[in-house]
Design a protein around this motif. Structure first.
Motif, PDB file in Angstrom:
ATOM      1  N   UNK A   2       0.806  -1.204   0.000  1.00  0.00           N
ATOM      2  CA  UNK A   2       0.000   0.000   0.000  1.00  0.00           C
ATOM      3  C   UNK A   2       0.847   1.265   0.000  1.00  0.00           C
ATOM      4  N   UNK A   3       1.990   1.232  -0.706  1.00  0.00           N
ATOM      5  CA  UNK A   3       2.831   2.405  -0.754  1.00  0.00           C
ATOM      6  C   UNK A   3       2.119   3.590  -1.396  1.00  0.00           C
ATOM      7  N   UNK A   4       1.157   3.323  -2.255  1.00  0.00           N
ATOM      8  CA  UNK A   4       0.446   4.408  -2.922  1.00  0.00           C
ATOM      9  C   UNK A   4      -0.618   5.040  -2.033  1.00  0.00           C
ATOM     10  N   UNK A   5      -0.928   4.410  -0.907  1.00  0.00           N
ATOM     11  CA  UNK A   5      -1.907   4.970   0.012  1.00  0.00           C
ATOM     12  C   UNK A   5      -1.189   5.998   0.874  1.00  0.00           C
ATOM     13  N   UNK A   6      -1.635   7.248   0.852  1.00  0.00           N
ATOM     14  CA  UNK A   6      -0.948   8.267   1.648  1.00  0.00           C
ATOM     15  C   UNK A   6      -1.051   7.976   3.134  1.00  0.00           C
ATOM     16  N   UNK A   7      -0.029   8.381   3.880  1.00  0.00           N
ATOM     17  CA  UNK A   7      -0.060   8.160   5.326  1.00  0.00           C
ATOM     18  C   UNK A   7      -1.167   8.984   5.962  1.00  0.00           C
ATOM     19  N   UNK A   8      -1.524  10.076   5.336  1.00  0.00           N
ATOM     20  CA  UNK A   8      -2.628  10.898   5.810  1.00  0.00           C
ATOM     21  C   UNK A   8      -3.897  10.349   5.164  1.00  0.00           C
ATOM     22  N   UNK A   9      -4.836   9.777   5.951  1.00  0.00           N
ATOM     23  CA  UNK A   9      -5.997   9.116   5.349  1.00  0.00           C
ATOM     24  C   UNK A   9      -7.052  10.065   4.801  1.00  0.00           C
ATOM     25  N   UNK A  20      -9.269  20.164  14.003  1.00  0.00           N
ATOM     26  CA  UNK A  20     -10.389  19.475  14.653  1.00  0.00           C
ATOM     27  C   UNK A  20     -11.341  18.866  13.622  1.00  0.00           C
ATOM     28  N   UNK A  21     -11.504  19.506  12.494  1.00  0.00           N
ATOM     29  CA  UNK A  21     -12.345  18.948  11.426  1.00  0.00           C
ATOM     30  C   UNK A  21     -11.642  17.764  10.783  1.00  0.00           C
ATOM     31  N   UNK A  22     -10.357  17.890  10.559  1.00  0.00           N
ATOM     32  CA  UNK A  22      -9.558  16.793   9.997  1.00  0.00           C
ATOM     33  C   UNK A  22      -9.632  15.573  10.920  1.00  0.00           C
ATOM     34  N   UNK A  23      -9.463  15.778  12.217  1.00  0.00           N
ATOM     35  CA  UNK A  23      -9.506  14.679  13.178  1.00  0.00           C
ATOM     36  C   UNK A  23     -10.897  14.039  13.211  1.00  0.00           C
ATOM     37  N   UNK A  24     -11.935  14.856  13.165  1.00  0.00           N
ATOM     38  CA  UNK A  24     -13.297  14.328  13.132  1.00  0.00           C
ATOM     39  C   UNK A  24     -13.503  13.461  11.891  1.00  0.00           C
ATOM     40  N   UNK A  29     -14.265   8.204   9.438  1.00  0.00           N
ATOM     41  CA  UNK A  29     -13.875   7.191   8.460  1.00  0.00           C
ATOM     42  C   UNK A  29     -13.563   5.877   9.160  1.00  0.00           C
ATOM     43  N   UNK A  30     -12.820   5.940  10.253  1.00  0.00           N
ATOM     44  CA  UNK A  30     -12.474   4.719  10.993  1.00  0.00           C
ATOM     45  C   UNK A  30     -13.726   4.052  11.556  1.00  0.00           C
ATOM     46  N   UNK A  31     -14.639   4.846  12.081  1.00  0.00           N
ATOM     47  CA  UNK A  31     -15.871   4.296  12.642  1.00  0.00           C
ATOM     48  C   UNK A  31     -16.681   3.592  11.551  1.00  0.00           C
ATOM     49  N   UNK A  64      -6.010  -1.387  14.929  1.00  0.00           N
ATOM     50  CA  UNK A  64      -6.374  -0.005  15.221  1.00  0.00           C
ATOM     51  C   UNK A  64      -6.599   0.863  14.005  1.00  0.00           C
ATOM     52  N   UNK A  65      -6.509   0.283  12.820  1.00  0.00           N
ATOM     53  CA  UNK A  65      -6.703   1.041  11.582  1.00  0.00           C
ATOM     54  C   UNK A  65      -7.669   0.282  10.662  1.00  0.00           C
ATOM     55  N   UNK A  66      -8.939   0.264  11.033  1.00  0.00           N
ATOM     56  CA  UNK A  66      -9.903  -0.502  10.235  1.00  0.00           C
ATOM     57  C   UNK A  66     -10.019  -0.008   8.800  1.00  0.00           C
ATOM     58  N   UNK A  67      -9.772   1.274   8.559  1.00  0.00           N
ATOM     59  CA  UNK A  67      -9.851   1.791   7.189  1.00  0.00           C
ATOM     60  C   UNK A  67      -8.771   1.163   6.316  1.00  0.00           C
TER      61      UNK A  67
END
Length: 83
Positions: A2-9, A20-24, A29-31, A64-67
Motif C-alpha cells: 500500500x505504498x500508494x496509500x498516503x499516510x494521511x488518510x 479538529x475537522x480533519x480529526x473528526x 472514516x475509521x468508525x 487499530x486502523x480498520x480503514x
C-alpha cells in the motif's frame, strides 16, 4: 503493498482544513470502516467464510486502523476472480 496509500488518510481535504475537522473526519472514516467490518464478520453464510477469513487477516495486519484493513480486503477481492 500500500505504498500508494498516503499516510494521511484524508487526502481529499484541503491543506488548510482545521485540525479538529480533519480529526473528526479521520475518526468518522475509521468508525464507518469498523461498522462495515463488524457487519461482514457477523455474517453466517458458509459460502462467505473465506472472505471473512481474509478480512480477519487484514484486520490483524492493521490493528487499530480498520480503514486500512478494509482497503486491503477490497484490493484483495478485486484481484480474486469471481468476487
Amino acid at each position: 503493498m500500500f505504498q500508494s496509500v498516503p499516510s494521511d488518510p484524508d487526502p481529499w481535504m484541503a491543506g488548510d482544513t482545521p485540525d479538529e475537522i480533519r480529526q473528526f473526519a479521520i475518526e468518522s472514516l475509521r468508525w464507518q470502516a469498523q461498522e462495515i467490518i463488524d457487519e461482514v464478520l457477523s455474517g453466517r453464510e458458509p459460502g462467505e467464510e473465506l472472505a471473512r477469513a481474509r478480512l480477519r487477516r487484514c484486520v490483524a495486519n492493521h490493528p487499530g486502523k480498520p480503514e486500512r484493513a478494509l482497503l486491503e480486503q477490497l484490493t484483495i477481492n478485486r484481484k480474486v476472480p469471481g468476487i
